[in-house]
Design an enzyme around this catalytic site. Structure first.
Site, PDB file in Angstrom:
ATOM      1  N   GLU A   1      12.581   1.547   7.099  1.00  0.00           N
ATOM      2  CA  GLU A   1      11.508   0.711   6.547  1.00  0.00           C
ATOM      3  C   GLU A   1      11.761   0.306   5.102  1.00  0.00           C
ATOM      4  O   GLU A   1      11.478  -0.820   4.695  1.00  0.00           O
ATOM      5  CB  GLU A   1      10.198   1.500   6.655  1.00  0.00           C
ATOM      6  CG  GLU A   1       8.985   0.809   6.121  1.00  0.00           C
ATOM      7  CD  GLU A   1       7.772   1.726   6.126  1.00  0.00           C
ATOM      8  OE1 GLU A   1       6.649   1.199   6.073  1.00  0.00           O
ATOM      9  OE2 GLU A   1       7.937   2.973   6.178  1.00  0.00           O
TER      10      GLU A   1
ATOM     11  N   ASP B   1       0.849  -1.184   0.000  1.00  0.00           N
ATOM     12  CA  ASP B   1       0.000   0.000   0.000  1.00  0.00           C
ATOM     13  C   ASP B   1       0.894   1.247   0.000  1.00  0.00           C
ATOM     14  O   ASP B   1       1.460   1.560   1.025  1.00  0.00           O
ATOM     15  CB  ASP B   1      -0.983  -0.007   1.168  1.00  0.00           C
ATOM     16  CG  ASP B   1      -0.333  -0.371   2.505  1.00  0.00           C
ATOM     17  OD1 ASP B   1       0.732  -1.031   2.528  1.00  0.00           O
ATOM     18  OD2 ASP B   1      -0.905   0.020   3.530  1.00  0.00           O
TER      19      ASP B   1
END
Length: 537
Positions: free
Chosen positions: A482, A297
């Site tokens: 991340e 996403d």
């Protein structure tokens, strides 16, 4: 009493002590107050409010809002801060030593990223768990389903069997309690899951001597049933929840969310996206939620136009990596059912695995591109975009002795292999799950997929490039993040960009995959990276 008996008793006591979760999500609980807070951006990040802790009974807060909101002197921001407390990052006394190696830094982070059941505040959106668990880091203060498998890879190499065991029990508990593993342990995530990696988890537990995989057969069966709900009764060309029956009678799966409203953690963003679409808003919301369930996403992978998120059509797409993971689950279910003496069940799951493999090779193999791609089942055509998901069938063992594996390797070398690892896609859409970003889980699936199919040179190359990327940023900034930009400049690697929120530090799955790859390549220069060496102090 034996040690095993004592451990079993302790586990039972922890499970019995788990406090009840709030049965309502923040949007359901706070209704028009929730919408007002999110639409006026009381908090810059929409996730902040849905994670807030009520200072008193939630129903009483809503009643006070309804009684006060029309007063001339009413200020929404003041009201919210008076009635809710922001969930703060857990206090930690950890300080990164600039002389630490990358491996030692990761080993020291696990305790920083660990959360404990007694820390769960009452009345919040958290779904309490019976045991300790590891979170990704940054704004992500809860577990995430597929993140956790990649985190576990590192826990193994760091010798943290204690956390591996507690997390195993937590995931089994979630399936027992909710029928599936939610996207994360928040009430607003209950309507969807994430890539189903529980079968991979229990294989890891067994390989490392933590437990017998057979002990998790009931949970694996229940999770699989959740993914396959309603598929046995589907007619050709029909879909129900996660399942689609194609025109040839085969069944493949898609991502799905049981709700068709804006995501609560991204409420205003979703309303804004839907307002740009010519489709009904509820369809856009469902597709945005389903994309969140995919873990990707967001990405051009799900869009009809790469530059327009409102064209997201996730529920119309059968993803090659999701079906690869379900193929793994079916084979695992067949093996464990055989071990349990359930031969009829074993035969059924083995048949389902063969049928899925045949369908994937028929529908998802693109001969012209030499790649596995997603299928748009509504249009009856393969998606043209080649992504890192093309390696998932290799990881799952669909093509162990098949020339298609070599074709995929050639395609990845030519089109996705970047300076810092395997690129997520070829498209620079501005979304975080596209070029130029690279992500730890996709590196792992590609590395292990190519190694499994005899493409060891490519597997080593991807691993070495990724370790250089992570080591370079760690040496400059003393942290792991991340996602990473896979094109380096004179300063080395940089954290990735794009998406709905700033780059997050931490970071669970980066730590896990990197720690495992460092173990597998003890001579890689990343072992010698330390923050002080770059700063020259």
């Amino acid at each position: 009493m034996t040690g095993a008996d004592a451990s079993s008793r302790d586990t039972a006591e922890r499970v019995a002590a788990v406090p009840a979760a709030d049965p309502l999500t923040p949007a359901d609980r706070y209704q028009e107050l929730f919408q007002a807070v999110q639409r006026t951006r009381v908090f810059p990040d929409g996730k902040t409010f849905v994670d807030c802790i009520p200072r008193q009974d939630p129903q009483r807060i809503l009643e006070r809002y309804r009684a006060q909101q029309h007063r001339d002197d009413f200020k929404l921001t003041d009201f919210v801060h008076a009635h809710f407390a922001e969930e703060k990052a857990v206090a930690s006394h950890y300080t990164s030593d600039p002389d630490q190696s990358l491996k030692a830094h990761i080993d020291g982070l696990w305790s920083v990223l660990t959360r404990h059941p007694h820390e769960h505040p009452a009345g919040s959106s958290i779904l309490p768990l019976p045991n300790d668990y590891v979170v990704p880091g940054g704004r992500f203060r809860e577990i995430y389903y597929w993140d956790s498998y990649f985190t576990m890879l590192g826990l193994v190499e760091s010798g943290r069997r204690d956390l591996l065991a507690t997390m195993a029990d937590n995931f089994a508990w979630l399936i027992d309690h909710y029928g599936h593993v939610p996207n994360g342990n928040r009430s607003y995530y209950l309507s969807r899951s994430q890539p189903p990696v529980f079968a991979l988890m229990i294989s890891l537990f067994e390989e490392r001597g933590l437990c017998k995989a057979l002990s998790y057969l009931p949970q694996l069966r229940r999770e699989y049933a959740w993914w396959m709900d309603g598929t046995d009764d589907l007619r050709r060309g029909d879909a129900h929840r996660h399942g689609v029956r194609l025109d040839d009678g085969s069944v493949l799966n898609r991502y799905w969310d049981d709700r068709d409203t804006p995501r609560e953690e991204s409420f205003l963003e979703d309303e804004t996206t839907a307002s740009r679409s010519v489709r009904p808003a509820h369809e856009v919301y469902r597709d945005l939620r389903a994309a969140a369930a995919s873990g990707w996403d967001f990405s051009a992978r799900w869009c009809d136009r790469a530059d327009d998120l409102s064209t997201t059509r996730t529920t119309a797409i059968l993803p090659v990596d999701l079906n690869s993971l379900l193929y793994i689950a079916e084979r695992q279910l067949a093996r464990l059912s055989e071990s349990a003496g359930r031969r009829e069940d074993a035969a059924d799951f083995a048949s389902r695995a063969r049928a899925r493999r045949d369908a994937m090779l028929r529908w998802m193999w693109d001969e012209a591109q030499g790649a596995f791609v997603d299928l748009d089942w509504q249009h009856g055509s393969r998606r043209e975009l080649v992504t890192a998901a093309t390696a998932a069938p290799l990881f799952a063992g669909l093509v162990d002795d098949d020339p298609r594996a070599e074709r995929v390797a050639a395609t990845v070398r030519e089109r996705l292999l970047a300076q810092g690892g395997i690129a997520t896609s070829e498209v620079d859409s501005g979304q975080q799950w596209d070029s130029p970003n690279g992500w730890a889980p996709l590196q792992w699936l590609a590395i292990k997929g190519f190694a499994r199919c005899g493409q060891q040179a490519l597997a080593r190359d991807i691993a070495q490039r990724w370790l250089h990327t992570v080591g370079s940023l760690y040496q400059r900034e003393g942290k792991l993040v991340e996602k990473y930009v896979l094109t380096h400049d004179d300063d080395g690697a940089h954290g990735g960009d794009g998406g709905e929120y700033p780059l997050q530090d931490g970071f669970g799955w980066t730590n896990g995959v990197t720690r495992r790859l460092l173990h597998e390549d003890p001579e890689h220069p990343a072992h010698r990276a330390c923050a002080r060496s770059r700063r020259g102090t």
